[in-house]
Design an enzyme around this catalytic site. Structure first.
Site, PDB file in Angstrom:
ATOM      1  N   SER A 269      57.047  37.982  34.348  1.00  0.00           N
ATOM      2  CA  SER A 269      58.192  37.623  33.490  1.00  0.00           C
ATOM      3  C   SER A 269      58.978  36.446  34.078  1.00  0.00           C
ATOM      4  O   SER A 269      59.323  35.502  33.359  1.00  0.00           O
ATOM      5  CB  SER A 269      59.100  38.834  33.260  1.00  0.00           C
ATOM      6  OG  SER A 269      59.497  39.411  34.479  1.00  0.00           O
ATOM      7  N   HIS A 299      52.975  45.294  34.049  1.00  0.00           N
ATOM      8  CA  HIS A 299      54.257  44.757  34.531  1.00  0.00           C
ATOM      9  C   HIS A 299      55.367  45.706  34.055  1.00  0.00           C
ATOM     10  O   HIS A 299      55.401  46.864  34.450  1.00  0.00           O
ATOM     11  CB  HIS A 299      54.397  43.318  34.009  1.00  0.00           C
ATOM     12  CG  HIS A 299      55.540  42.534  34.552  1.00  0.00           C
ATOM     13  ND1 HIS A 299      56.168  42.821  35.742  1.00  0.00           N
ATOM     14  CD2 HIS A 299      56.193  41.428  34.066  1.00  0.00           C
ATOM     15  CE1 HIS A 299      57.152  41.946  35.956  1.00  0.00           C
ATOM     16  NE2 HIS A 299      57.191  41.097  34.945  1.00  0.00           N
ATOM     17  N   HIS A 345      51.290  47.313  44.035  1.00  0.00           N
ATOM     18  CA  HIS A 345      52.056  46.095  43.791  1.00  0.00           C
ATOM     19  C   HIS A 345      51.244  44.887  44.238  1.00  0.00           C
ATOM     20  O   HIS A 345      50.462  44.987  45.185  1.00  0.00           O
ATOM     21  CB  HIS A 345      53.383  46.126  44.562  1.00  0.00           C
ATOM     22  CG  HIS A 345      54.383  45.170  44.005  1.00  0.00           C
ATOM     23  ND1 HIS A 345      54.456  43.863  44.400  1.00  0.00           N
ATOM     24  CD2 HIS A 345      55.324  45.325  43.041  1.00  0.00           C
ATOM     25  CE1 HIS A 345      55.411  43.266  43.714  1.00  0.00           C
ATOM     26  NE2 HIS A 345      55.963  44.124  42.885  1.00  0.00           N
ATOM     27  N   ARG A 354      63.362  49.502  45.802  1.00  0.00           N
ATOM     28  CA  ARG A 354      63.979  49.855  44.519  1.00  0.00           C
ATOM     29  C   ARG A 354      63.628  51.303  44.164  1.00  0.00           C
ATOM     30  O   ARG A 354      64.405  52.003  43.528  1.00  0.00           O
ATOM     31  CB  ARG A 354      63.500  48.884  43.421  1.00  0.00           C
ATOM     32  CG  ARG A 354      63.866  47.432  43.703  1.00  0.00           C
ATOM     33  CD  ARG A 354      63.218  46.490  42.700  1.00  0.00           C
ATOM     34  NE  ARG A 354      61.756  46.565  42.752  1.00  0.00           N
ATOM     35  CZ  ARG A 354      60.933  45.963  41.891  1.00  0.00           C
ATOM     36  NH1 ARG A 354      61.421  45.232  40.912  1.00  0.00           N
ATOM     37  NH2 ARG A 354      59.624  46.070  42.016  1.00  0.00           N
ATOM     38  N   ASP A 400      58.927  51.355  39.166  1.00  0.00           N
ATOM     39  CA  ASP A 400      58.727  52.063  37.903  1.00  0.00           C
ATOM     40  C   ASP A 400      58.393  53.538  38.088  1.00  0.00           C
ATOM     41  O   ASP A 400      58.508  54.316  37.141  1.00  0.00           O
ATOM     42  CB  ASP A 400      57.609  51.386  37.091  1.00  0.00           C
ATOM     43  CG  ASP A 400      58.008  49.976  36.683  1.00  0.00           C
ATOM     44  OD1 ASP A 400      59.177  49.787  36.332  1.00  0.00           O
ATOM     45  OD2 ASP A 400      57.152  49.080  36.734  1.00  0.00           O
TER      46      ASP A 400
END
Ligand SMILES: CC(C)(COP(=O)(O)OP(=O)(O)OC[C@H]1O[C@@H](n2cnc3c(N)ncnc32)[C@H](O)[C@@H]1OP(=O)(O)O)[C@@H](O)C(=O)NCCC(=O)NCCS
Length: 480
Positions: A269, A299, A345, A354, A400
């Site tokens: 993105s 993604h 990743h 995160r 995620d």
């Protein structure tokens, strides 16, 4: 004027080390645009000097593997707002997530950072004060109203359209207001490009929560729209417009937006926004393009996939699933040729910070949530299985793997909406960088591509040169 001059003289060491800047800041500018204007000449000069002094320095070799492997590891992009270390994870303008949680102003004492703070940090490289954050909050509110035709454009789509499709359509409908496009048509000088890009970016960041909330209410809540509450900050107001009143959900939204804001420049993105913007497409066109990339399952759509996968497991065997059962599900997923969403990743080689900060949020606020317990179990079960495959470079969880479970706990259960939340958050990072792209006058992107024939012929000629050179080695040894 005085403030501007002060800003211009401030050493760059302070800007690159925001915690130092915090302790030495005396005079304060609460206007983000004016602060940015002060910083631009210094950064332009810095870039010019870097080009002049280091232009010929090699940043590393490019192998065939890299060229045909999604350009992994090629250092080919300047991106100042954040940097990803494979072992440590993301740093926003030099600050890790725990440092941001400590240093950025919060709505509640010791609480999560306000997204307005990360915006100030990413644009200026400096940790903002509470006053600066409040000023940004006010500015965003003054820009937040979405024009009516945008809702008409969304309403033209069936409600069944994926929320990301509706989101991108809404961004494109907002584009008709682009200041950059108008200024370009009028013949604006390139040294001023950043000014309308700043206006567009701030307008877009300000309007995305209302646009996103509209889509949520349209698709899942019978079209009952909730008006903005101007007393609330960016994150809390977004949660409020979605329909959530719980103060903890407001805190979650602040954390969510902050940690999803930026992840250096090479991800799909961010890179798309940069690439499209480099053609001088305005921020709306660039951001909409980036959102189409975010909508891909490898993604940003992975957060939706994770919760679906977890719900599927729970439906089949209940949330109190045994470790062995869970292993079977992971293996079943892999056998059916799918990836385990939320793990792995392209750059990170450790657990994503995160993920860690969301886990800490869960441990603090929802330690007994059954889905959280399941996510914790997955943390133990999945990495050894992925490691056993022998090909997965990073078996650890990414951002995620956790976000969906937190949202689900507070009642945001509609998983195919999750990527829209990610999109709203991502605007803060990619648009901060886009403003700088134009301020620094970065050129249109144009990497070199090759055909397979070209690669084969190039490699053959390299190999034959190598073989020829080897024939002379004995001679070289003999004479030395
Ligand atoms: C993120 C991701 C796309 C990175 O891809 P990548 O850089 O190519 O990762 P790797 O170099 O480790 O991939 C090597 C192999 O391991 C596989 N792999 C990587 N992560 C995997 C996972 N979570 N589950 C199963 N297989 C995985 C890849 O598909 C690839 O297989 P292939 O050689 O048969 O094509 C990948 O890890 C993935 O698909 N993860 C799940 C989706 C996800 O969570 N995305 C969000 C990222 S923030």
């Amino acid at each position: 004027m005085l403030l501007r001059q002060f800003g211009r003289r401030r050493p760059w060491a302070q800007i690159l080390n925001p915690s130092k800047a915090l302790s030495t800041q005396v005079e304060l500018n609460t206007d983000l645009r004016a602060e940015l204007a002060d910083l631009i000449p210094g950064q332009q000069e810095r870039l010019k000097q870097t080009k002049a002094k280091c232009g010929g320095v090699s940043l590393g070799e490019v192998t065939v593997d890299m060229a045909i492997g999604g350009m992994r590891g090629i250092k080919g992009m300047l991106w100042d707002t954040s940097l990803l270390d494979p072992e440590e994870g993301i740093r926003f303008r030099g600050l890790s997530i725990p440092e941001c949680q400590k240093l950025l102003p919060a709505a509640v004492e010791g609480g999560e950072p306000l997204p307005e703070g990360i915006l100030w940090l990413l644009v200026t490289g400096k940790v903002p004060t509470k006053e600066q954050v409040l000023a940004v909050s006010k500015e965003l509110k003054s820009r937040a109203q979405v024009p009516g035709h945008v809702f008409d454009a969304i309403n033209a789509l069936p409600k069944s359209a994926h929320p990301m499709t509706q989101f991108t359509a809404g961004i494109m409908a907002l584009q008709v207001e682009s200041e950059f496009q108008k200024a370009y048509e009028k013949g604006i000088h390139k040294s001023k490009f950043w000014e309308p890009v700043y206006e567009d970016s701030m307008n877009l960041i300000a309007r995305l929560p209302e646009l996103a909330a509209y889509i949520y209410r349209r698709v899942y809540k019978g079209g009952q729209v909730i008006s903005a509450d101007n007393e609330l900050d960016y994150g809390a107001n977004f949660a409020h417009m979605l329909g959530f009143k719980d103060a903890k959900m407001h805190e979650l939204m602040r954390l969510y937006v902050t940690i999803h804001s930026d992840h250096e420049g090479g991800n799909v993105s961010a890179h798309t926004v940069r690439l499209v913007g480099s053609a001088l497409s305005d921020p709306y066109l660039s951001f909409a393009a980036g959102m189409n990339g975010l909508a891909g399952p490898l993604h940003g759509l992975a957060n939706q996939e994770v919760l679906r996968w977890i719900k599927f497991v729970v439906e089949e065997v209940g949330s109190d699933v045994s470790t062995d059962h869970l292993k079977d599900y992971v293996l079943k997923t892999l056998k059916s040729g799918k990836v385990v969403p939320g793990f792995g990743h392209a750059v990170l080689r450790k657990t994503d910070p995160r993920y860690t900060c969301q886990r800490e949020f869960a441990l603090k606020h929802l330690p007994d949530d059954p889905l959280f317990k399941l996510v914790s179990k997955l943390y133990e079960v999945v990495p050894p299985i992925l490691l056993d495959l022998g090909k997965v470079k990073n078996p650890w969880p990414n951002v995620d793997a956790h976000s969906g479970v937190l949202l689900h706990h507070y009642g945001l259960t509609e998983d195919n909406y999750y990527t829209v939340l990610f999109g709203v958050s991502r605007s803060i990072g990619v648009l901060s960088q886009l403003i700088w792209d134009r301020a620094l006058g970065l050129p249109i992107e144009r990497p070199k591509s090759m055909t397979l024939d070209w690669i084969e012929n190039y490699c053959k000629s390299k190999v034959s040169k190598f073989v020829n050179a080897c024939q002379y080695w004995p001679f070289l040894y003999a004479v030395s």
